[in-house]
Write a protein that holds these residues in place. Structure first.
Motif, PDB file in Angstrom:
ATOM      1  N   LYS A 196      -0.756  10.820  -2.541  1.00 32.90           N
ATOM      2  CA  LYS A 196      -0.814  10.406  -3.966  1.00 32.90           C
ATOM      3  C   LYS A 196      -1.917  11.185  -4.675  1.00 32.90           C
ATOM      4  CE  LYS A 196      -2.913   7.541  -0.950  1.00 32.90           C
ATOM      5  NZ  LYS A 196      -2.502   6.982   0.317  1.00 32.90           N
ATOM      6  N   ASP A 211      -0.348  -0.245  -4.747  1.00 31.71           N
ATOM      7  CA  ASP A 211      -1.672   0.180  -5.229  1.00 31.71           C
ATOM      8  C   ASP A 211      -1.610   1.519  -5.962  1.00 31.71           C
ATOM      9  OD1 ASP A 211      -1.257   1.624  -2.887  1.00 31.71           O
ATOM     10  OD2 ASP A 211      -3.332   1.484  -2.236  1.00 31.71           O
ATOM     11  N   GLN A 212      -0.577   2.271  -5.789  1.00 31.66           N
ATOM     12  CA  GLN A 212      -0.294   3.465  -6.588  1.00 31.66           C
ATOM     13  C   GLN A 212       1.108   3.927  -6.264  1.00 31.66           C
ATOM     14  OE1 GLN A 212      -2.885   4.307  -3.183  1.00 31.66           O
ATOM     15  NE2 GLN A 212      -0.874   5.144  -3.478  1.00 31.66           N
ATOM     16  N   CYS A 247      -6.458   4.132  -3.197  1.00 32.60           N
ATOM     17  CA  CYS A 247      -6.546   2.717  -2.846  1.00 32.60           C
ATOM     18  C   CYS A 247      -7.759   1.929  -3.342  1.00 32.60           C
ATOM     19  CB  CYS A 247      -6.486   2.685  -1.333  1.00 32.60           C
ATOM     20  SG  CYS A 247      -6.341   1.087  -0.658  1.00 32.60           S
ATOM     21  N   ASP A 262       0.838  -1.198   0.000  1.00 36.86           N
ATOM     22  CA  ASP A 262       0.000   0.000   0.000  1.00 36.86           C
ATOM     23  C   ASP A 262       0.872   1.246   0.000  1.00 36.86           C
ATOM     24  OD1 ASP A 262      -2.132   1.648   0.186  1.00 36.86           O
ATOM     25  OD2 ASP A 262      -2.831   0.946   2.133  1.00 36.86           O
ATOM     26  N   ASP A 263       0.795   2.037  -1.063  1.00 34.63           N
ATOM     27  CA  ASP A 263       1.582   3.277  -1.166  1.00 34.63           C
ATOM     28  C   ASP A 263       3.082   3.012  -1.374  1.00 34.63           C
ATOM     29  OD1 ASP A 263      -0.854   4.401  -0.571  1.00 34.63           O
ATOM     30  OD2 ASP A 263      -0.195   5.517   1.188  1.00 34.63           O
ATOM     31  N   HIS A 286       1.851   2.262   4.235  1.00 38.27           N
ATOM     32  CA  HIS A 286       0.877   3.362   4.376  1.00 38.27           C
ATOM     33  C   HIS A 286       1.103   4.130   5.679  1.00 38.27           C
ATOM     34  CE1 HIS A 286      -3.118   5.231   4.724  1.00 38.27           C
ATOM     35  NE2 HIS A 286      -3.268   4.989   3.430  1.00 38.27           N
TER      36      HIS A 286
HETATM   37 CA    CA Z   1      -2.584   3.266  -1.130  1.00 41.97          CA
END
Ligand code: CA
Ligand code: SGN
Length: 510
Positions: free
Chosen positions: A358, A345-346, A68, A28-29, A188
């Protein structure tokens, strides 16, 4: 009859053996800059790099809505947000939709998901699932399981998610191929890493991005409205673990009641003796603030370093746990018949423009790392510059599993690229649409297209256009929209935008 049954069983078994297992790991992130296969700026990630060394690295992989829940819904459906319905983090995913896991399950795969889900509704299409509620917790995380029970599991989230994934692999039905999603919470915010990694990065000095001290006034309305500034919006206590007691007497830095209570609730979950040791390490931050009373650029300089240290420490633990999964595959002789995908996720702002978070269509947050290993099919150590996007993941994995890709999916299978049969896709432009406003970090909604060289962005609520030449200005600092030399290019891009928007059926009026 008996012989026939045996024959059928044998055919089924050999078919099962031929179809590869799938392990999809998504953190995540996790920005590509924080993977050493992509960049050496931040830290070494030897285990994740192994996937690049033994497989393929996508250099131009992007999301279509850099946040997300929407990315996760696109992963499941192969559709842009306007079609799958999850345009922002607040929307509940309609679990009655036909999805990647559902199709794999219906075609003989055993399917499982462990970790972050973030789509509000419960997962469908997984034989086994264990998800974190919402964003989840770093220490002693809670999980919801398929039976609807909520359980607290002791340990650090990234370790625990990996433990659970490996436990499932151990207990799976070995007669079927499997598809396992491992979705990490890390890295995250509010960043919290295991003590050993906090120690490792405690004094590291990270290179500052050239745009860390960027001046917002030189840019459009969206830049001036955002609240994702490391200096102004990143929290000293909850984000950067400065004990509130050090800030009581510093004018301008005093935390409010919510910040103080966040800080304590995060720290109090950490078991002793780690908590005391960790607090001791973080004490130096409070003391520096007390002594120097920094403001402006001096404060930003410190906050940036602390941010990067905590972020890198979280990533190091993700890397260690990717290593555990790869070791498991080696030990169980599963490496050769398993396709392993690693992504985030990004992207994530790591100080560029002075920001964290983001959301933007700028490459920093639109890009996502993508590494894929599949021994025997993907040549080791190859790279691609094809423009790829999250809408492609479901079609690719279905294709890999020999399952027909439904027409409603908007992405393309990347299998020909994995197999080295194609260097590029026909696609020349990617479509992007970010919606979430007004919410965290106040980034205005925008849509646009990204090609190999040019990017056009439209902030439609304020009717502002931006055009970037990515070859000459990769940091996307010079908006060329008013530059007469780019007039023809701008008109061309506007026409292409209309066409691409129509192709993907986004009803947003221009
Ligand atoms: Ca994320
Ligand atoms: C939380 C974070 C935000 C972040 C969103 C979405 N704030 O709200 O910084 O943008 O999640 O992140 S926090 O104070 O709760 O940490 S996402 O990755 O889930 O989309």
């Amino acid at each position: 009859m008996y012989r026939l049954l045996i024959l059928l069983f044998a055919i089924q078994t050999s078919w099962a053996q031929q179809r590869p297992n799938i392990i999809y790991i998504m953190s995540d992130d996790h920005d590509a800059d924080a993977i050493s296969a992509y960049s050496h700026k931040i830290l070494q990630t030897p285990h994740i790099d192994r996937l690049a060394k033994e497989g393929i690295k996508f250099n131009q992989n992007f999301v279509s809505n850099s946040i997300c829940g929407p990315v996760r819904a696109t992963l499941l459906t192969g559709q842009h947000s306007h079609l799958n319905g999850v345009t922002d983090n607040r929307i509940r995913f309609d679990s009655s939709k036909t999805t990647l896991p559902l199709l794999l399950q219906a075609n003989g795969y055993q399917t499982a998901l462990v970790g972050k889900w973030h789509l509000h509704s419960y997962p469908v299409g997984f034989d086994y699932w264990k998800i974190l509620p919402g964003q989840g917790l770093y220490v002693n995380p809670r999980f919801i399981n398929k039976e609807g029970d909520t359980l607290t599991q002791e340990g650090y989230a990234t370790d625990v998610i990996t433990d659970e994934a490996i436990k499932w692999l151990e207990s799976r039905d070995q007669s079927k191929p499997f598809s396992l999603h491992i979705h990490h919470k890390a890295p995250h915010r509010y960043f919290l890493a295991p003590l050993k990694y906090v120690k490792q990065f405690h004094t590291t000095l990270f290179e500052e991005p050239s745009t860390l001290y960027a001046n917002m006034e030189e840019h459009g309305t969206a830049w001036n409205l955002q609240t994702m500034s490391i200096l102004k919006d990143m929290k000293l206590c909850s984000d950067l673990k400065v004990d509130p007691k050090f800030l009581e007497n510093i004018p301008g830095l005093q935390p409010d009641a919510a910040e103080i209570s966040y800080y304590h609730s995060i720290m109090n979950r950490i078991p002793e003796p780690e908590r005391t040791e960790l607090k001791k390490l973080y004490e130096s931050r409070g003391r520096i603030l007390q002594k120097q009373r920094p403001t402006g650029d001096a404060l930003l300089r410190l906050k940036f370093q602390w941010y990067m240290r905590d972020y890198a420490a979280c990533v190091a633990s993700v890397d260690e746990n990717v290593g555990r999964v790869l070791d498991y595959l080696d030990r169980k002789n599963l490496t050769n018949n398993t396709i392993v995908v690693y992504t985030g996720d990004q992207g994530m702002y790591l100080g560029e423009n002075g920001w964290f978070d983001k959301r933007w269509m700028y490459d920093v947050s639109m890009q996502a790392p993508l590494l894929v290993r599949w021994p025997g099919i993907i040549k080791p150590g190859i790279e691609t510059n094809a423009l790829t996007q999250t809408i492609d993941y479901a079609p690719t994995l279905l294709n890999v599993a020999g399952v027909a890709v439904p027409k409603f999916m908007q992405g393309k299978s990347l299998l020909p690229i994995l197999e080295g049969k194609k260097k590029n896709l026909k696609r020349k432009f990617l479509y992007y649409h970010f919606y979430e406003y007004k919410a965290d970090h106040t980034v205005l909604p925008h849509l646009g297209i990204r090609g190999h060289q040019y990017k056009l962005i439209y902030f439609y609520t304020v009717k502002e256009w931006e055009l970037y030449d990515l070859k000459n200005d990769p940091a996307e600092q010079n908006n060329l929209v008013l530059d007469p030399t780019y007039r023809t290019q701008l008109d061309k891009m506007k026409r292409i935008l209309k066409r691409v928007k129509r192709k993907y059926q986004d009803p947003e009026p221009l």
